[in-house]
Design a protein around this motif. Structure first.
Motif, PDB file in Angstrom:
ATOM      1  N   GLN A   6       0.831  -1.210   0.000  1.00  0.00           N
ATOM      2  CA  GLN A   6       0.000   0.000   0.000  1.00  0.00           C
ATOM      3  C   GLN A   6       0.862   1.255   0.000  1.00  0.00           C
ATOM      4  OE1 GLN A   6      -2.234  -0.920   3.574  1.00  0.00           O
ATOM      5  NE2 GLN A   6      -4.092  -1.400   2.400  1.00  0.00           N
ATOM      6  N   LEU A   7       1.946   1.224   0.795  1.00  0.00           N
ATOM      7  CA  LEU A   7       2.854   2.364   0.845  1.00  0.00           C
ATOM      8  C   LEU A   7       3.470   2.625  -0.534  1.00  0.00           C
ATOM      9  CD1 LEU A   7       4.312   4.520   2.541  1.00  0.00           C
ATOM     10  CD2 LEU A   7       6.102   2.824   3.006  1.00  0.00           C
ATOM     11  N   ALA A   8       3.935   1.556  -1.186  1.00  0.00           N
ATOM     12  CA  ALA A   8       4.555   1.691  -2.505  1.00  0.00           C
ATOM     13  C   ALA A   8       3.560   2.248  -3.517  1.00  0.00           C
ATOM     14  CB  ALA A   8       5.091   0.340  -2.971  1.00  0.00           C
ATOM     15  N   GLN A   9       2.318   1.799  -3.429  1.00  0.00           N
ATOM     16  CA  GLN A   9       1.292   2.274  -4.356  1.00  0.00           C
ATOM     17  C   GLN A   9       1.000   3.754  -4.140  1.00  0.00           C
ATOM     18  OE1 GLN A   9      -2.632   0.486  -3.947  1.00  0.00           O
ATOM     19  NE2 GLN A   9      -2.968   0.615  -6.144  1.00  0.00           N
ATOM     20  N   ASP A  10       0.875   4.161  -2.887  1.00  0.00           N
ATOM     21  CA  ASP A  10       0.583   5.566  -2.587  1.00  0.00           C
ATOM     22  C   ASP A  10       1.740   6.485  -2.984  1.00  0.00           C
ATOM     23  OD1 ASP A  10      -1.870   4.870  -1.661  1.00  0.00           O
ATOM     24  OD2 ASP A  10      -1.446   5.212   0.465  1.00  0.00           O
ATOM     25  N   VAL A  11       2.961   6.070  -2.676  1.00  0.00           N
ATOM     26  CA  VAL A  11       4.124   6.896  -3.017  1.00  0.00           C
ATOM     27  C   VAL A  11       4.237   7.060  -4.530  1.00  0.00           C
ATOM     28  CG1 VAL A  11       6.654   7.013  -2.972  1.00  0.00           C
ATOM     29  CG2 VAL A  11       5.400   6.362  -0.905  1.00  0.00           C
ATOM     30  N   SER A  12       3.934   6.016  -5.267  1.00  0.00           N
ATOM     31  CA  SER A  12       4.059   6.070  -6.732  1.00  0.00           C
ATOM     32  C   SER A  12       3.098   7.073  -7.353  1.00  0.00           C
ATOM     33  CB  SER A  12       3.817   4.681  -7.334  1.00  0.00           C
ATOM     34  OG  SER A  12       2.453   4.303  -7.204  1.00  0.00           O
ATOM     35  N   LYS A  13       2.050   7.461  -6.623  1.00  0.00           N
ATOM     36  CA  LYS A  13       1.065   8.417  -7.153  1.00  0.00           C
ATOM     37  C   LYS A  13       1.462   9.870  -6.889  1.00  0.00           C
ATOM     38  CE  LYS A  13      -2.858   5.258  -6.531  1.00  0.00           C
ATOM     39  NZ  LYS A  13      -4.134   5.040  -5.803  1.00  0.00           N
ATOM     40  N   ARG A  14       2.482  10.085  -6.070  1.00  0.00           N
ATOM     41  CA  ARG A  14       2.834  11.462  -5.701  1.00  0.00           C
ATOM     42  C   ARG A  14       3.654  12.147  -6.785  1.00  0.00           C
ATOM     43  NH1 ARG A  14      -0.603   9.363  -2.205  1.00  0.00           N
ATOM     44  NH2 ARG A  14      -0.921  10.710  -0.401  1.00  0.00           N
ATOM     45  N   ARG A  15       3.320  13.410  -7.060  1.00  0.00           N
ATOM     46  CA  ARG A  15       4.104  14.261  -7.953  1.00  0.00           C
ATOM     47  C   ARG A  15       4.262  15.612  -7.256  1.00  0.00           C
ATOM     48  NH1 ARG A  15       4.312   9.909  -9.565  1.00  0.00           N
ATOM     49  NH2 ARG A  15       4.126   9.093 -11.690  1.00  0.00           N
ATOM     50  N   THR A  16       5.486  15.946  -6.914  1.00  0.00           N
ATOM     51  CA  THR A  16       5.751  17.161  -6.134  1.00  0.00           C
ATOM     52  C   THR A  16       6.696  18.054  -6.912  1.00  0.00           C
ATOM     53  OG1 THR A  16       5.465  15.929  -4.071  1.00  0.00           O
ATOM     54  CG2 THR A  16       6.614  18.039  -3.931  1.00  0.00           C
ATOM     55  N   PHE A  17       6.217  19.239  -7.282  1.00  0.00           N
ATOM     56  CA  PHE A  17       7.055  20.117  -8.109  1.00  0.00           C
ATOM     57  C   PHE A  17       6.908  21.580  -7.704  1.00  0.00           C
ATOM     58  CE2 PHE A  17       3.007  19.877 -10.379  1.00  0.00           C
ATOM     59  CZ  PHE A  17       2.786  21.178 -10.832  1.00  0.00           C
ATOM     60  N   ALA A  18       7.933  22.352  -8.058  1.00  0.00           N
ATOM     61  CA  ALA A  18       7.922  23.795  -7.835  1.00  0.00           C
ATOM     62  C   ALA A  18       7.737  24.494  -9.171  1.00  0.00           C
ATOM     63  CB  ALA A  18       9.235  24.248  -7.193  1.00  0.00           C
ATOM     64  N   ILE A  19       7.073  25.632  -9.146  1.00  0.00           N
ATOM     65  CA  ILE A  19       6.953  26.469 -10.337  1.00  0.00           C
ATOM     66  C   ILE A  19       7.904  27.644 -10.169  1.00  0.00           C
ATOM     67  CG2 ILE A  19       5.427  27.879 -11.734  1.00  0.00           C
ATOM     68  CD1 ILE A  19       3.195  26.105 -11.186  1.00  0.00           C
ATOM     69  N   ILE A  20       8.815  27.815 -11.133  1.00  0.00           N
ATOM     70  CA  ILE A  20       9.823  28.869 -11.041  1.00  0.00           C
ATOM     71  C   ILE A  20       9.726  29.780 -12.256  1.00  0.00           C
ATOM     72  CG2 ILE A  20      11.397  27.468  -9.669  1.00  0.00           C
ATOM     73  CD1 ILE A  20      13.034  26.977 -12.219  1.00  0.00           C
ATOM     74  N   SER A  21      10.084  31.051 -12.054  1.00  0.00           N
ATOM     75  CA  SER A  21      10.103  31.977 -13.184  1.00  0.00           C
ATOM     76  C   SER A  21      10.640  33.324 -12.725  1.00  0.00           C
ATOM     77  CB  SER A  21       8.699  32.175 -13.766  1.00  0.00           C
ATOM     78  OG  SER A  21       7.941  33.075 -12.982  1.00  0.00           O
ATOM     79  N   HIS A  22      10.873  34.187 -13.679  1.00  0.00           N
ATOM     80  CA  HIS A  22      11.128  35.605 -13.419  1.00  0.00           C
ATOM     81  C   HIS A  22       9.780  36.236 -13.034  1.00  0.00           C
ATOM     82  CE1 HIS A  22      13.934  38.988 -13.909  1.00  0.00           C
ATOM     83  NE2 HIS A  22      12.885  39.702 -14.239  1.00  0.00           N
ATOM     84  N   PRO A  23       9.781  37.344 -12.272  1.00  0.00           N
ATOM     85  CA  PRO A  23       8.505  37.978 -11.922  1.00  0.00           C
ATOM     86  C   PRO A  23       7.673  38.310 -13.156  1.00  0.00           C
ATOM     87  CG  PRO A  23      10.285  38.945 -10.630  1.00  0.00           C
ATOM     88  CD  PRO A  23      10.928  38.027 -11.625  1.00  0.00           C
TER      89      PRO A  23
END
Length: 526
Positions: A6-23
């Protein structure tokens, strides 16, 4: 507790990202549109919609609403197409780079938003270098093609020449500005119409030769023919799609569109989810590798924020979970102190709104209500393992001001405000070694303005600031210190840990000091 499966299945669904740019490249707007697809907002509030009172969901702080800029990283979570997405919207202004740099330590990939008319701008270049240094996969959204923009081929060439990264355009604009007719979606082998007769006819499949059906009005259009010529050039002379290079940050997949009109954002999001990495492993100071599926919980504090809820004057420590499973009420060890702490009050975010979280896994970002236990960079873990994750970036301040309460009768709120805001890490606090006067240090002037605004609005404490200008901060070993070394050209102060340092007027003053006291060792960081 979850089973390993269950842990492996849940972790595989995570997508964590930052949005970066100039102002002002549009990253907050594109964040809003993603939240719209995730069903967590009914309408996208833009930073321009001041008259309607609708503001960007990720710009929750009062000063952000007033000035239309992001000055702090926000965390937003939602589900989309079977994935749990954690978006970290970062401040674009260079004065808040430190907050952004720390946030980039807590993500697995980054989305780089570029203004189609301006191309690569200085802040984008700086943030890209941090991603590259960490090997973070980078996905590029070239924005504002609802307006006149630079030629797409020129923008690709600039990406490769300036950022030294290979590019692969996943789609291609059919026109721009008022002439924007759609996107040639290379990845999905279709055309996405900018002005369909109805939603059901937005996507037009291409035939085996890359053409659209004869009954489509685009077929004989000169803009369409220009697009086909450019696609042919890309196929012949462009880079081949390489998923491995994308994973290592050596190639960026490029998307075109308009966040403001919500065109091309859904295509981007769906394709991003196919190639964005699941939670990655993290290194510790003693070269351990902490894998996401390690059953024991671990994580680190990358951000602290006071007063996200003005009604409660609370303080939240943002934690990136690196391994295992978080369960509300669990006991963890705070590595810095060795003390055990019960995590009974935890939350998940939608910018300024939140809900209690009972469980979370590696890749998730959670908030812990903090009464002063945590500091930025702290590692926490369960079990008997001793984990200290790698240190987060810290900038040495360059600008300094004297700060004092305007009303001496409000010293209590003044000291409370300074104590809480300084712990967020945007400004640094020092005290004159002899007088005890407060001095603030920062990397940019805007940080002082935000501090002053928040002191008055969140703590009802009006402050007076007296500029000291640019200084060079250098720490000194307390055992080598003689207070007579201080002068008007090198002010002696102490930091929050009581460590002494000099604030030199300029490089000449620093070199003069070194010449007079050659045995004294000065360091740029503690």
């Amino acid at each position: 507790m979850k089973t390993p499966e269950q842990l492996a299945q849940d972790v595989s669904k995570r997508r964590t990202f930052a949005i970066i740019s100039h102002p002002d490249a549009g990253k907050t707007t594109i964040t809003e549109q993603m939240l719209l697809f995730g069903g967590v907002v009914r309408e996208a509030g833009t930073v321009k919609a001041k008259k309607s009172g609708t503001f960007a969901k990720s710009d929750w702080m009062e000063i952000e609403k007033k000035r239309g800029i992001s000055v702090t990283s926000s965390v937003m979570q939602f589900d989309y197409q079977g994935k749990r997405i954690n978006i970290l919207d970062t401040p674009g202004h260079e004065d808040f780079s430190e907050d952004t740099y720390r946030t980039l330590m807590a993500v697995d990939s980054a989305v780089m938003v570029i203004d189609g008319a301006k191309g690569i701008e200085p802040q984008t270049k700086k943030l890209f270098k941090i991603c590259k240094m960490r090997g973070i996969p980078i996905f590029t959204f070239i924005n504002k093609f609802d307006r006149d923009a630079r030629e797409p081929l020129d923008l690709l060439a600039e990406l490769e020449d300036v950022l030294k990264i290979e590019t692969y355009p996943m789609n291609w604009p059919i026109g721009m500005g008022r002439g924007l007719q759609g996107l040639y979606d290379r990845f999905n082998h279709r055309v996405v119409l900018a002005h369909p007769t109805d939603a059901a006819h937005q996507y037009v499949p291409l035939d085996d030769e890359g053409q659209i059906p004869a009954d489509q009005p685009l077929r004989d259009d000169s803009i369409w023919q220009d697009t086909l010529d450019e696609i042919e050039l890309l196929e012949a002379a462009g880079n081949d799609f390489d998923e491995e290079k994308i994973k290592t940050g050596d190639m960026t997949s490029v998307f075109f569109g308009s966040a403001l009109t919500n065109f091309g954002v859904q295509t981007f999001l769906e394709t991003y989810l196919k190639y964005a990495p699941a939670p990655s492993e993290h290194e510790t100071l003693d070269d351990q590798t902490i894998k996401p599926l390690n059953p024991e919980f671990s994580g680190f504090v990358f951000k602290i924020q006071a007063n996200m809820n003005p009604n409660h004057r609370d303080r939240i420590a943002f934690v990136r979970i690196c391994s295992g499973e978080f369960d509300r009420g669990m006991d963890v060890t705070l590595q810095r102190t060795g003390k055990s702490i019960r995590l009974s009050n935890s939350t998940q975010f939608m910018a300024d709104t939140r809900e209690v979280v009972d469980t979370a896994v590696a890749g998730d970002i959670i908030g812990l209500y903090d009464t002063g236990n945590f500091q930025i960079g702290d590692s926490i873990y369960s079990g008997k393992q001793d984990i200290q994750f790698q240190k987060l970036p810290q900038f040495t301040p360059e600008l300094f001001v004297h700060v004092a309460a305007k009303n001496v009768m409000k010293q209590k709120s003044f000291h409370k405000g300074i104590d809480q805001l300084v712990q967020e890490g945007a400004v640094q606090l020092y005290q004159n070694y002899t007088t005890g006067d407060y001095i603030l240090g920062a990397v940019g002037q805007l940080q002082f303005e935000v501090f002053q605004f928040r002191m008055q609005n969140e703590y009802n404490s009006e402050v007076v600031m007296e500029p000291l200008g640019h200084k060079i901060a250098r720490w000194i070993d307390p055992e080598q210190l003689d207070e007579k070394m201080a002068s008007s050209r090198n002010i002696l102060v102490k930091d929050r840990q009581g460590q002494p340092l000099f604030l030199f007027e300029n490089r000449f003053a620093e070199n003069w000091f070194k010449g007079k006291y050659p045995e004294i060792r000065l360091t740029a960081k503690l």
